[in-house]
Write a protein that holds these residues in place. Sequence first.
Motif, PDB file in Angstrom:
ATOM      1  N   LEU A  58       0.834  -1.209   0.000  1.00 24.67           N
ATOM      2  CA  LEU A  58       0.000   0.000   0.000  1.00 24.67           C
ATOM      3  C   LEU A  58       0.862   1.249   0.000  1.00 24.67           C
ATOM      4  O   LEU A  58       0.655   2.167  -0.810  1.00 24.67           O
ATOM      5  CB  LEU A  58      -0.911  -0.007   1.231  1.00 24.67           C
ATOM      6  N   LEU A  59       1.833   1.315   0.916  1.00 27.01           N
ATOM      7  CA  LEU A  59       2.667   2.506   1.042  1.00 27.01           C
ATOM      8  C   LEU A  59       3.540   2.722  -0.180  1.00 27.01           C
ATOM      9  O   LEU A  59       3.863   3.865  -0.537  1.00 27.01           O
ATOM     10  CB  LEU A  59       3.538   2.390   2.301  1.00 27.01           C
ATOM     11  N   VAL A  77       0.994  -3.696  17.049  1.00 23.51           N
ATOM     12  CA  VAL A  77       2.216  -2.928  17.285  1.00 23.51           C
ATOM     13  C   VAL A  77       3.122  -2.891  16.053  1.00 23.51           C
ATOM     14  O   VAL A  77       3.534  -1.803  15.624  1.00 23.51           O
ATOM     15  CB  VAL A  77       2.966  -3.451  18.518  1.00 23.51           C
ATOM     16  N   PRO A  78       3.466  -4.034  15.423  1.00 29.28           N
ATOM     17  CA  PRO A  78       4.336  -3.933  14.243  1.00 29.28           C
ATOM     18  C   PRO A  78       3.722  -3.120  13.111  1.00 29.28           C
ATOM     19  O   PRO A  78       4.427  -2.362  12.432  1.00 29.28           O
ATOM     20  CB  PRO A  78       4.555  -5.399  13.829  1.00 29.28           C
ATOM     21  N   HIS A  79       2.419  -3.232  12.904  1.00 28.55           N
ATOM     22  CA  HIS A  79       1.781  -2.446  11.849  1.00 28.55           C
ATOM     23  C   HIS A  79       1.762  -0.960  12.209  1.00 28.55           C
ATOM     24  O   HIS A  79       1.955  -0.100  11.339  1.00 28.55           O
ATOM     25  CB  HIS A  79       0.365  -2.954  11.598  1.00 28.55           C
ATOM     26  N   ALA A  80       1.535  -0.658  13.481  1.00 27.47           N
ATOM     27  CA  ALA A  80       1.556   0.739  13.908  1.00 27.47           C
ATOM     28  C   ALA A  80       2.947   1.343  13.742  1.00 27.47           C
ATOM     29  O   ALA A  80       3.096   2.491  13.310  1.00 27.47           O
ATOM     30  CB  ALA A  80       1.099   0.858  15.360  1.00 27.47           C
ATOM     31  N   LEU A  81       3.977   0.578  14.079  1.00 25.58           N
ATOM     32  CA  LEU A  81       5.351   1.073  13.924  1.00 25.58           C
ATOM     33  C   LEU A  81       5.686   1.324  12.461  1.00 25.58           C
ATOM     34  O   LEU A  81       6.378   2.302  12.122  1.00 25.58           O
ATOM     35  CB  LEU A  81       6.337   0.069  14.531  1.00 25.58           C
ATOM     36  N   MET A  84       3.936   4.465  11.493  1.00 22.41           N
ATOM     37  CA  MET A  84       4.574   5.579  12.171  1.00 22.41           C
ATOM     38  C   MET A  84       5.843   6.003  11.456  1.00 22.41           C
ATOM     39  O   MET A  84       6.108   7.201  11.257  1.00 22.41           O
ATOM     40  CB  MET A  84       4.898   5.150  13.612  1.00 22.41           C
ATOM     41  N   ALA A  85       6.634   5.004  11.041  1.00 21.38           N
ATOM     42  CA  ALA A  85       7.882   5.297  10.323  1.00 21.38           C
ATOM     43  C   ALA A  85       7.617   5.999   9.005  1.00 21.38           C
ATOM     44  O   ALA A  85       8.435   6.799   8.534  1.00 21.38           O
ATOM     45  CB  ALA A  85       8.658   3.998  10.084  1.00 21.38           C
ATOM     46  N   ALA A  86       6.446   5.710   8.413  1.00 21.28           N
ATOM     47  CA  ALA A  86       6.078   6.344   7.146  1.00 21.28           C
ATOM     48  C   ALA A  86       5.372   7.681   7.343  1.00 21.28           C
ATOM     49  O   ALA A  86       5.000   8.341   6.376  1.00 21.28           O
ATOM     50  CB  ALA A  86       5.174   5.403   6.349  1.00 21.28           C
ATOM     51  N   GLY A  87       5.160   8.064   8.614  1.00 23.10           N
ATOM     52  CA  GLY A  87       4.487   9.329   8.900  1.00 23.10           C
ATOM     53  C   GLY A  87       3.009   9.311   8.561  1.00 23.10           C
ATOM     54  O   GLY A  87       2.430  10.355   8.246  1.00 23.10           O
ATOM     55  N   LEU A  88       2.397   8.133   8.642  1.00 23.81           N
ATOM     56  CA  LEU A  88       1.006   7.980   8.231  1.00 23.81           C
ATOM     57  C   LEU A  88       0.091   7.980   9.462  1.00 23.81           C
ATOM     58  O   LEU A  88       0.226   7.131  10.340  1.00 23.81           O
ATOM     59  CB  LEU A  88       0.838   6.664   7.471  1.00 23.81           C
ATOM     60  N   GLU A 112       7.969   9.986  20.468  1.00 14.27           N
ATOM     61  CA  GLU A 112       9.178  10.410  19.756  1.00 14.27           C
ATOM     62  C   GLU A 112       8.875  10.868  18.335  1.00 14.27           C
ATOM     63  O   GLU A 112       9.492  11.804  17.824  1.00 14.27           O
ATOM     64  CB  GLU A 112      10.198   9.258  19.726  1.00 14.27           C
ATOM     65  N   HIS A 113       7.917  10.189  17.683  1.00 15.99           N
ATOM     66  CA  HIS A 113       7.572  10.535  16.298  1.00 15.99           C
ATOM     67  C   HIS A 113       6.497  11.616  16.200  1.00 15.99           C
ATOM     68  O   HIS A 113       6.149  12.042  15.094  1.00 15.99           O
ATOM     69  CB  HIS A 113       7.088   9.284  15.554  1.00 15.99           C
TER      70      HIS A 113
END
Length: 350
Positions: A58-59, A77-81, A84-88, A112-113
């Motif tokens: 998707l990203l 959690v892994p999907h949220a991370l 998060m890393a993609a700023g979505l 942090e993000h």
Amino acid sequence: MTRTRIAIAGAGYIGQAHIDVLLQSSTCELSAVVDPSPQAQALAAKAGVPLYKSLEELLDRDRPDGVVLATPNQFHVPHALLCMAAGLPMLLEKPVASTVAEGRALARQAEEHNARILIGHHRAHSPIMAKACEVVHSGALGRLVSVMGSAVFFKPDQYFSDAPWRSQPGAGPILLNMIHEVHNLRMLAGEVVAVQAFASNAVRNFQVEDTVAINLRFASGALGSFMLSDSAASPRSWEQTSQENKAYASYDDEDCYVIAGTNGSLSVPTMRLKTYPSAQDRSWWKPFEVGVVGMIRQDPLVHQMEHFGAVVRGEVEPLVSVQDGLANLRVTEAIAEAAKSGRVIEIEAQ
């Protein structure tokens, strides 16, 4: 007006509910479905949107404005991370994580993000709950003394045969259902600081509980009692009293919460209010003034999605934050521990 593009990751029951809401929204639109299962293809095709097998796909191919993570609990959690890393921005379905430890780690990363995350405790968007909280917090009941609650209902045998994991450790009504009630109780009465519980599996004889009696102590000094069961033929649950989800039979004469203070009580969701006319003349021999608080019944999932769209656009802060989701999980985990150990479990502040 350009509508906010929202992708749905996870095409199970709650994911399908979010899809239905998006298809009716005037401010948001469904942009894609993300799910590797064969049945997801038909859902995406019916909605007229592309299907992607993973969030990475998707990203890489069609970045939306925001995403709803309605994937299985272990992937939260892994999907949220990843998002998060993609700023979505994301609407992360409850529970915020599978364990409190994982939830704490996610909360640190979110801070942090500076991530925009709404946790999917959809009853927080219920107009009924909003009105109940307004009455309680107005002081109309006086100082809060007690909360009596119930989530007592009967899950059919097919519920367990369709998904055998529901009868195994890691499931059970404490972990699957009580977390909804915890958020409602925190909204009404404030933070829970200690719990104790008795659990039984005497009806179904599964490895998990089917009935739980729970006591709660709130930071204010108020006390609560809560009866939870998925094996009792009773309509005293939020689903069967609120009339918010039309899939459930509903009964106008039943309540699932009674909040009592030094000057009166409120029954929810019938919103029957009983208060003393004078704070100087209160007694069990004196009659109450009796009334019904006016409120409306609307689908909280609709309100939640509109709110999420505003979160995505940066117009508002999330009504239910990661810290809120973590607090709900902390209390739920404590109830499970109390039922297993027989001890009173004190709950540490965040």
